[in-house]
Motif scaffolding. Structure first.
Motif, PDB file in Angstrom:
ATOM      1  N   ASP A 294      -2.634  -7.916   2.986  1.00 18.78           N
ATOM      2  CA  ASP A 294      -2.179  -7.742   4.372  1.00 18.78           C
ATOM      3  C   ASP A 294      -1.727  -9.076   4.967  1.00 18.78           C
ATOM      4  O   ASP A 294      -0.673  -9.166   5.608  1.00 18.78           O
ATOM      5  CB  ASP A 294      -3.287  -7.132   5.236  1.00 18.78           C
ATOM      6  CG  ASP A 294      -3.568  -5.682   4.873  1.00 18.78           C
ATOM      7  OD1 ASP A 294      -2.691  -5.048   4.253  1.00 18.78           O
ATOM      8  OD2 ASP A 294      -4.658  -5.184   5.184  1.00 18.78           O
ATOM      9  N   ALA A 297       1.437 -10.377   3.032  1.00 17.64           N
ATOM     10  CA  ALA A 297       2.668  -9.670   3.417  1.00 17.64           C
ATOM     11  C   ALA A 297       3.239 -10.243   4.716  1.00 17.64           C
ATOM     12  O   ALA A 297       4.461 -10.332   4.881  1.00 17.64           O
ATOM     13  CB  ALA A 297       2.396  -8.180   3.568  1.00 17.64           C
ATOM     14  N   LYS A 298       2.358 -10.645   5.623  1.00 11.51           N
ATOM     15  CA  LYS A 298       2.821 -11.266   6.884  1.00 11.51           C
ATOM     16  C   LYS A 298       3.462 -12.623   6.622  1.00 11.51           C
ATOM     17  O   LYS A 298       4.254 -13.105   7.430  1.00 11.51           O
ATOM     18  CB  LYS A 298       1.645 -11.421   7.843  1.00 11.51           C
ATOM     19  CG  LYS A 298       1.128 -10.089   8.389  1.00 11.51           C
ATOM     20  CD  LYS A 298      -0.111 -10.297   9.255  1.00 11.51           C
ATOM     21  CE  LYS A 298      -0.666  -8.959   9.707  1.00 11.51           C
ATOM     22  NZ  LYS A 298      -1.938  -9.118  10.457  1.00 11.51           N
ATOM     23  N   LYS A 326      -9.013   0.105   0.934  1.00 12.85           N
ATOM     24  CA  LYS A 326      -7.602   0.330   1.261  1.00 12.85           C
ATOM     25  C   LYS A 326      -6.739   0.287   0.003  1.00 12.85           C
ATOM     26  O   LYS A 326      -5.795   1.064  -0.155  1.00 12.85           O
ATOM     27  CB  LYS A 326      -7.124  -0.729   2.257  1.00 12.85           C
ATOM     28  CG  LYS A 326      -5.702  -0.513   2.754  1.00 12.85           C
ATOM     29  CD  LYS A 326      -5.343  -1.503   3.841  1.00 12.85           C
ATOM     30  CE  LYS A 326      -3.927  -1.260   4.361  1.00 12.85           C
ATOM     31  NZ  LYS A 326      -3.566  -2.218   5.439  1.00 12.85           N
ATOM     32  N   TYR A 327      -7.058  -0.634  -0.889  1.00 13.54           N
ATOM     33  CA  TYR A 327      -6.291  -0.800  -2.127  1.00 13.54           C
ATOM     34  C   TYR A 327      -7.214  -0.550  -3.323  1.00 13.54           C
ATOM     35  O   TYR A 327      -8.237  -1.212  -3.471  1.00 13.54           O
ATOM     36  CB  TYR A 327      -5.696  -2.210  -2.203  1.00 13.54           C
ATOM     37  CG  TYR A 327      -4.838  -2.572  -1.012  1.00 13.54           C
ATOM     38  CD1 TYR A 327      -3.646  -1.887  -0.760  1.00 13.54           C
ATOM     39  CD2 TYR A 327      -5.228  -3.564  -0.117  1.00 13.54           C
ATOM     40  CE1 TYR A 327      -2.865  -2.199   0.341  1.00 13.54           C
ATOM     41  CE2 TYR A 327      -4.445  -3.888   0.982  1.00 13.54           C
ATOM     42  CZ  TYR A 327      -3.265  -3.195   1.213  1.00 13.54           C
ATOM     43  OH  TYR A 327      -2.499  -3.499   2.298  1.00 13.54           O
ATOM     44  N   TYR A 332       1.672  -0.959  -4.324  1.00 12.04           N
ATOM     45  CA  TYR A 332       1.683  -0.795  -2.862  1.00 12.04           C
ATOM     46  C   TYR A 332       2.819  -1.635  -2.298  1.00 12.04           C
ATOM     47  O   TYR A 332       3.170  -2.681  -2.842  1.00 12.04           O
ATOM     48  CB  TYR A 332       0.365  -1.251  -2.252  1.00 12.04           C
ATOM     49  CG  TYR A 332      -0.850  -0.477  -2.719  1.00 12.04           C
ATOM     50  CD1 TYR A 332      -1.333   0.611  -1.999  1.00 12.04           C
ATOM     51  CD2 TYR A 332      -1.528  -0.843  -3.883  1.00 12.04           C
ATOM     52  CE1 TYR A 332      -2.451   1.324  -2.414  1.00 12.04           C
ATOM     53  CE2 TYR A 332      -2.652  -0.143  -4.314  1.00 12.04           C
ATOM     54  CZ  TYR A 332      -3.103   0.940  -3.571  1.00 12.04           C
ATOM     55  OH  TYR A 332      -4.211   1.633  -4.005  1.00 12.04           O
ATOM     56  N   LYS A 333       3.374  -1.175  -1.169  1.00 11.21           N
ATOM     57  CA  LYS A 333       4.466  -1.906  -0.527  1.00 11.21           C
ATOM     58  C   LYS A 333       4.174  -2.094   0.954  1.00 11.21           C
ATOM     59  O   LYS A 333       3.573  -1.236   1.597  1.00 11.21           O
ATOM     60  CB  LYS A 333       5.783  -1.141  -0.686  1.00 11.21           C
ATOM     61  CG  LYS A 333       6.406  -1.240  -2.078  1.00 11.21           C
ATOM     62  CD  LYS A 333       7.734  -0.496  -2.149  1.00 11.21           C
ATOM     63  CE  LYS A 333       8.446  -0.768  -3.463  1.00 11.21           C
ATOM     64  NZ  LYS A 333       8.962  -2.139  -3.563  1.00 11.21           N
ATOM     65  N   SER A 334       4.634  -3.228   1.475  1.00 13.50           N
ATOM     66  CA  SER A 334       4.579  -3.492   2.903  1.00 13.50           C
ATOM     67  C   SER A 334       5.843  -4.270   3.242  1.00 13.50           C
ATOM     68  O   SER A 334       5.948  -5.464   2.943  1.00 13.50           O
ATOM     69  CB  SER A 334       3.336  -4.307   3.262  1.00 13.50           C
ATOM     70  OG  SER A 334       3.332  -4.618   4.644  1.00 13.50           O
ATOM     71  N   GLY A 335       6.832  -3.581   3.809  1.00 15.41           N
ATOM     72  CA  GLY A 335       8.142  -4.199   4.020  1.00 15.41           C
ATOM     73  C   GLY A 335       8.760  -4.540   2.679  1.00 15.41           C
ATOM     74  O   GLY A 335       8.862  -3.685   1.795  1.00 15.41           O
ATOM     75  N   SER A 337       7.394  -6.764   0.692  1.00 19.67           N
ATOM     76  CA  SER A 337       6.308  -7.312  -0.125  1.00 19.67           C
ATOM     77  C   SER A 337       5.724  -6.230  -1.034  1.00 19.67           C
ATOM     78  O   SER A 337       5.610  -5.061  -0.636  1.00 19.67           O
ATOM     79  CB  SER A 337       5.199  -7.873   0.770  1.00 19.67           C
ATOM     80  OG  SER A 337       5.681  -8.936   1.567  1.00 19.67           O
ATOM     81  N   ASN A 338       5.367  -6.628  -2.239  1.00 19.24           N
ATOM     82  CA  ASN A 338       4.813  -5.702  -3.225  1.00 19.24           C
ATOM     83  C   ASN A 338       3.453  -6.188  -3.709  1.00 19.24           C
ATOM     84  O   ASN A 338       3.250  -7.388  -3.911  1.00 19.24           O
ATOM     85  CB  ASN A 338       5.738  -5.611  -4.452  1.00 19.24           C
ATOM     86  CG  ASN A 338       7.138  -5.161  -4.093  1.00 19.24           C
ATOM     87  OD1 ASN A 338       7.427  -3.984  -4.005  1.00 19.24           O
ATOM     88  ND2 ASN A 338       8.031  -6.136  -3.871  1.00 19.24           N
TER      89      ASN A 338
END
Length: 373
Positions: A294, A297-298, A326-327, A332-335, A337-338
């Motif tokens: 998290d 990714a930021k 959560k993981y 997993y993807k965030s925007g 970011s992988n």
């Protein structure tokens, strides 16, 4: 003795006694037989706990054999406990609705026990399978080349019980991919004994730009120096809270596992590390645990590689992870970011896997824009 160790002992005692009382009801044991079985359970528990500690300090074939037995026993108990616990929770309301509750519950308990035994046998056979080969293709727009081939290994947990053939197979399949980079995200070693034999095997790993690793929690338990010496002898570069710019291709960022704090080592400051990267190159983060994703990714990480969870490995851990984490496993993807969270190249503890498989992850990073030119 650490809080975690005390907590683990209490949990294992609870598992032992819940299984014991269910077995007493299931097989309608006399008090004498029940006490006898309880003594056997407690002896295995105490001796298993001692063997876990002693095998890290002493070389002994007898200890290794009992350690293997203890691990299988732990895995068996965990699976039986899970099935009995679910059955107990589901059957509790039936006390208020069924007249012949005891007969029904007796049948149900026996059925659950047989089912748990079958699942334990399946888990043991499943773990005997060679690691699966998992192929991923991930597009990164800042990649300056058409393709970058990566092998991701994690959670090998090499100890005195590890078979040479298993490691040879992993190295063979890794080299067959002809990777540009090999990245290892911790929990390589689970012993402080002589591992020079495995060093020689790992020196056979072939990658155009080298082999890189970061620490997992298990690197700290037997002593971090042992892991560093192993990596030095195996031609593996360890990244400890540092950035390594690889051939003007990618930024490799390796961070210490959070267990480092308990052993007087520093944890990473991610914003500070990311500020040291070349902004024109992709950022690949090696983190044993996935939960930093998290924050990463930021900071616009392109790819994070992690392990640690083993995809649960066996019940009830797999259920606990799916409910509370959560993981757990997979991509997993965030925007842009992988995160790829591997189930592990091998396993920890009992040689058992229920609903997951060990894996060697083969990643092909691409830049579709580059490919179009």
């Amino acid at each position: 003795m650490s809080f975690f160790m005390i907590f683990s002992i209490l949990i294992m005692l609870f598992i032992n006694f819940l299984v014991l009382f269910n077995l007493k009801f299931c097989f309608q044991m006399s008090e004498r037989n029940f006490v006898f079985l309880m003594i056997i359970f407690l002896l295995i528990f105490v001796l298993g706990f001692l063997s876990l500690i002693l095998t890290r300090k002493f070389e002994s074939q007898s200890l290794a054999i009992f350690m293997n037995f203890s691990m299988y026993w732990f895995g068996f108990l965990s699976i039986v406990f899970t099935f009995f616990l679910i059955a107990n929770i589901v059957s509790f309301p039936l006390y208020f609705f069924l007249q012949k509750t005891k007969t029904f519950l007796l049948f149900a308990d026996r059925f659950v026990f047989v089912l748990a035994m079958l699942c334990a046998i399946y888990s043991s056979l499943n773990a005997l399978q060679k690691p699966s080969l998992v192929d991923l293709k991930i597009n990164i727009s800042s990649l300056k080349t058409q393709s970058l081939k990566i092998i991701h290994l994690t959670d090998l947990h090499i100890d005195g019980r590890t078979r040479t053939k298993e490691i040879e197979y992993i190295i063979k399949k890794t080299n067959e991919f002809i990777p540009d980079i090999i990245l290892i995200t911790g929990d390589v070693l689970d012993t402080n004994k002589d591992v020079s034999h495995y060093e020689a095997l790992f020196r056979d790993l072939k990658a155009k730009y080298g082999v890189f690793a970061t620490t997992g929690n298990h690197e700290y338990y037997p002593g971090l120096d042992n892991f560093k010496n192993f990596c030095r002898g195996a031609n593996i570069k360890v990244l400890e809270n540092e950035v390594f710019e690889l051939q003007n291709l990618v930024n490799l960022i390796g961070i210490n596992d959070k267990a480092a704090l308990s052993f007087s080592y520093k944890l990473a400051n991610l914003p500070e590390l990311f500020s040291q990267t070349n902004p024109s190159l992709p950022k690949i983060l090696l983190s044993h645990r996935p939960e930093v994703f998290d924050e990463a990714a930021k900071l616009f990480v392109d790819l994070q590689l992690s392990g640690h969870t083993h995809a649960g490995q066996i019940p009830p851990i797999d259920l606990i992870e799916k409910i509370f984490f959560k993981y757990v496993f997979g991509l997993y993807k965030s925007g842009n970011s992988n995160l790829y969270l591997s189930s592990g190249t091998r396993f920890w503890g009992p040689r058992m896997r229920f609903l997951s498989k060990s894996e060697i992850v083969r990643i092909n990073l691409t830049n579709e824009k580059t490919n179009e030119i």
